[in-house]
Design a protein around this motif. Sequence first.
Motif, PDB file in Angstrom:
ATOM      1  N   LEU A  47       0.838  -1.328   0.107  1.00 57.89           N
ATOM      2  CA  LEU A  47      -0.019  -0.106   0.020  1.00 57.89           C
ATOM      3  C   LEU A  47       0.916   1.109   0.032  1.00 57.89           C
ATOM      4  CD1 LEU A  47      -2.543  -1.181   2.492  1.00 57.89           C
ATOM      5  CD2 LEU A  47      -3.101  -0.571   0.070  1.00 57.89           C
ATOM      6  N   VAL A  48       0.804   1.778  -1.121  1.00 61.91           N
ATOM      7  CA  VAL A  48       1.850   3.278  -1.229  1.00 61.91           C
ATOM      8  C   VAL A  48       1.142   4.425  -0.956  1.00 61.91           C
ATOM      9  CG1 VAL A  48       3.230   2.430  -2.892  1.00 61.91           C
ATOM     10  CG2 VAL A  48       0.992   3.485  -3.497  1.00 61.91           C
ATOM     11  N   ALA A  49      -0.175   4.318  -0.412  1.00 65.45           N
ATOM     12  CA  ALA A  49      -1.068   5.422   0.179  1.00 65.45           C
ATOM     13  C   ALA A  49      -2.322   4.960   0.926  1.00 65.45           C
ATOM     14  CB  ALA A  49      -1.248   6.480  -1.042  1.00 65.45           C
ATOM     15  N   LEU A  50      -2.778   5.819   1.664  1.00 64.63           N
ATOM     16  CA  LEU A  50      -4.177   5.480   2.296  1.00 64.63           C
ATOM     17  C   LEU A  50      -4.868   6.733   2.160  1.00 64.63           C
ATOM     18  CD1 LEU A  50      -3.289   3.093   5.219  1.00 64.63           C
ATOM     19  CD2 LEU A  50      -4.657   2.390   3.178  1.00 64.63           C
ATOM     20  N   GLN A  51      -6.018   6.857   1.575  1.00 66.54           N
ATOM     21  CA  GLN A  51      -6.808   8.131   1.711  1.00 66.54           C
ATOM     22  C   GLN A  51      -7.854   7.855   2.577  1.00 66.54           C
ATOM     23  OE1 GLN A  51      -4.422   8.777  -1.564  1.00 66.54           O
ATOM     24  NE2 GLN A  51      -5.688  10.168  -0.523  1.00 66.54           N
ATOM     25  N   VAL A  52      -8.209   8.981   3.346  1.00 61.00           N
ATOM     26  CA  VAL A  52      -9.172   9.418   4.596  1.00 61.00           C
ATOM     27  C   VAL A  52     -10.237  10.125   3.885  1.00 61.00           C
ATOM     28  CG1 VAL A  52      -7.487   8.913   6.119  1.00 61.00           C
ATOM     29  CG2 VAL A  52      -8.168  11.191   5.511  1.00 61.00           C
ATOM     30  N   PRO A  53     -11.557  10.230   4.498  1.00 61.33           N
ATOM     31  CA  PRO A  53     -12.613  11.219   3.964  1.00 61.33           C
ATOM     32  C   PRO A  53     -12.066  12.625   3.891  1.00 61.33           C
ATOM     33  CG  PRO A  53     -13.422   9.582   5.714  1.00 61.33           C
ATOM     34  CD  PRO A  53     -11.869   9.382   5.627  1.00 61.33           C
ATOM     35  N   GLY A  54     -12.387  13.085   2.779  1.00 62.02           N
ATOM     36  CA  GLY A  54     -12.117  14.551   2.285  1.00 62.02           C
ATOM     37  C   GLY A  54     -10.849  14.633   1.177  1.00 62.02           C
TER      38      GLY A  54
ATOM     39  N   GLU B 160       0.092  10.057  11.670  1.00 62.43           N
ATOM     40  CA  GLU B 160      -0.233  10.788  10.208  1.00 62.43           C
ATOM     41  C   GLU B 160      -1.622  10.618  10.162  1.00 62.43           C
ATOM     42  OE1 GLU B 160       2.050   9.984   6.368  1.00 62.43           O
ATOM     43  OE2 GLU B 160       0.074   9.683   5.906  1.00 62.43           O
ATOM     44  N   LEU B 161      -2.177   9.371  10.353  1.00 67.03           N
ATOM     45  CA  LEU B 161      -3.591   9.128   9.764  1.00 67.03           C
ATOM     46  C   LEU B 161      -4.433   9.825  10.621  1.00 67.03           C
ATOM     47  CD1 LEU B 161      -3.638   5.259   8.731  1.00 67.03           C
ATOM     48  CD2 LEU B 161      -3.618   7.122   7.236  1.00 67.03           C
TER      49      LEU B 161
ATOM     50  N   MET C 105      -7.113  12.976   9.473  1.00 70.27           N
ATOM     51  CA  MET C 105      -8.351  12.588   9.754  1.00 70.27           C
ATOM     52  C   MET C 105      -8.967  13.733  10.407  1.00 70.27           C
ATOM     53  SD  MET C 105      -8.584   8.255  10.451  1.00 70.27           S
ATOM     54  CE  MET C 105     -10.398   8.296  10.366  1.00 70.27           C
ATOM     55  N   ASP C 106      -8.185  14.297  11.253  1.00 68.75           N
ATOM     56  CA  ASP C 106      -8.825  15.573  12.291  1.00 68.75           C
ATOM     57  C   ASP C 106      -8.541  16.630  11.168  1.00 68.75           C
ATOM     58  OD1 ASP C 106      -9.307  14.112  14.404  1.00 68.75           O
ATOM     59  OD2 ASP C 106      -7.263  14.522  15.423  1.00 68.75           O
ATOM     60  N   ALA C 107      -7.989  16.917  10.202  1.00 66.43           N
ATOM     61  CA  ALA C 107      -7.632  18.091   9.374  1.00 66.43           C
ATOM     62  C   ALA C 107      -9.175  18.835   9.134  1.00 66.43           C
ATOM     63  CB  ALA C 107      -6.993  17.630   8.244  1.00 66.43           C
TER      64      ALA C 107
ATOM     65  N   ALA D 207       3.727   3.637  14.844  1.00 63.74           N
ATOM     66  CA  ALA D 207       3.100   4.891  15.395  1.00 63.74           C
ATOM     67  C   ALA D 207       3.194   6.075  14.671  1.00 63.74           C
ATOM     68  CB  ALA D 207       4.393   5.034  16.627  1.00 63.74           C
ATOM     69  N   ASN D 208       4.291   6.130  13.963  1.00 66.63           N
ATOM     70  CA  ASN D 208       4.156   7.218  12.733  1.00 66.63           C
ATOM     71  C   ASN D 208       2.980   7.135  11.583  1.00 66.63           C
ATOM     72  OD1 ASN D 208       5.096   8.690  10.130  1.00 66.63           O
ATOM     73  ND2 ASN D 208       6.612   9.607  11.667  1.00 66.63           N
TER      74      ASN D 208
END
Lengths: 244, 244
Positions: free
Chosen positions: B77-84, B164-165, B169-171, B159-160
Amino acid sequence: MLEFKKTAPLAQIGMMHQLSAPHWAQLEPGFTTLRECTAGEVISERGQPLDHSLLLVDGIVGRRIKVGRKQGARHHLVALQVPGDFVDLHAYPLKVLDHDIVAITDVQMAVISHERVKSVIDDQPEFTRQLWSLTLVDAAIHRHWALRNGTMRALQRVANLFAELITRMDAGGAAVTSSYALNLSQPHIGDACGLSGVHINRVLRTLREANCCTYVKGELVVQDRAALNLIAEFDPDYLYLPGS
Amino acid sequence: MLEFKKTAPLAQIGMMHQLSAPHWAQLEPGFTTLRECTAGEVISERGQPLDHSLLLVDGIVGRRIKVGRKQGARHHLVALQVPGDFVDLHAYPLKVLDHDIVAITDVQMAVISHERVKSVIDDQPEFTRQLWSLTLVDAAIHRHWALRNGTMRALQRVANLFAELITRMDAGGAAVTSSYALNLSQPHIGDACGLSGVHINRVLRTLREANCCTYVKGELVVQDRAALNLIAEFDPDYLYLPGS
DNA sequence: CGCCCCTTTGAATCTAATCAAAAGCTGTGG
DNA sequence: CCACAGCTTTTGATTAGATTCAAAGGGGCG
């Protein structure tokens, strides 16, 4: 760090072949000065506002991120640029970079102001998409670096890095040779692959003994390109080169 | 894969806050349909031409690259996308992607045609720079993933990644909570960090025993955010969030 | 000349992978 | 309703790969 007036037009080399010849002809006059740096020099620092971007003409440039506070801070090369690459085109939309840019070897770069980039883009909006695409190829290369460091063992990592770099150096039609002046020290390769310099040395010996490629004094001589690509499981699709 | 007409306007969530409210108001009507996929489904495949892009509304999406031919092919997995997040905005300039896009959990995405993106951009050229910047933040995240896989040991890597995630997600102002529905299996986390699923399990136990965070059934509960950021040596600058 | 960095090699250590196996959960079909 | 398949989680034991420490030789530069 030396700067002086550019006297002759720049050749359209390497990745710049992604631009059509007419587009290149429009962009090229924007590069008004040349900048030279010596090996090890920090070209620009993380967080520092930039009003220009750099096109690498000669040498190798790295993008480096420091991790950890002061004590025992390591760093990692997250990208290597070869001649024909826009080193920090992403500084045009972003204004500020999240990483340092360092000269790995003595380098020569052409400078273009963001003001100038803007005026070229304003004249011809289609240009934006092309420059945008250049930064997206960079992103694809970043993805591949994460992949490399995440899925491959040492031998394959180094082979894969070599395969990528020489493919990029050949981009844009330069005759495919078997000798490449990378001029990276073994610790540099380690910083790029997430391996120790010592282990790079052993990997290089293995590659040499397999009659695959030889790395001496920064010069990579490829004896058996097919073997290199096989060990590296290299598939250049992600570089978005013209013929694919 | 289900598609149906969008009925209500989309909220401006997560990374979409990078766009100004007026800009968002212009873009939002372009999302005309919603698409739902179930966990594990391949949303789009490497090399397949795309004429639309996807905005993730709910769930987690991954970008995955396969390495190796058939026998013993691994993937990462080279990237994970979160809502937004714009999942594949880079498909707009590039047309074709170098990686697969897969639904990690059940997901809901809003679809916008490239035609529509183009018309919004043509109306207002400044938009291009903003969309371009969104993809550049993606690239910065990719760099950080290469850094993570290249310089960190297992505990710090996980942990990192968590740090990040949850920061992403809080952004955009959602109240900072201490519980996050990541819904990643342990092997998923391993695929993202370049570690085996088995080892992820041991790392999670260590994090739990350190009273740092607890990961149960896809739910990350952060007991001590400061400790998490410390272990992770996490510095969110590279996310280019508004307040930095 | 002497210093520093790069390269090379050996030995000991450590981290994470791999192999193996059991337990828990979920959804399906008899 | 229960049995079963399939996946995830968990733990132990062994092995493989890379790091670290150490030390010596080489080359370039002031």
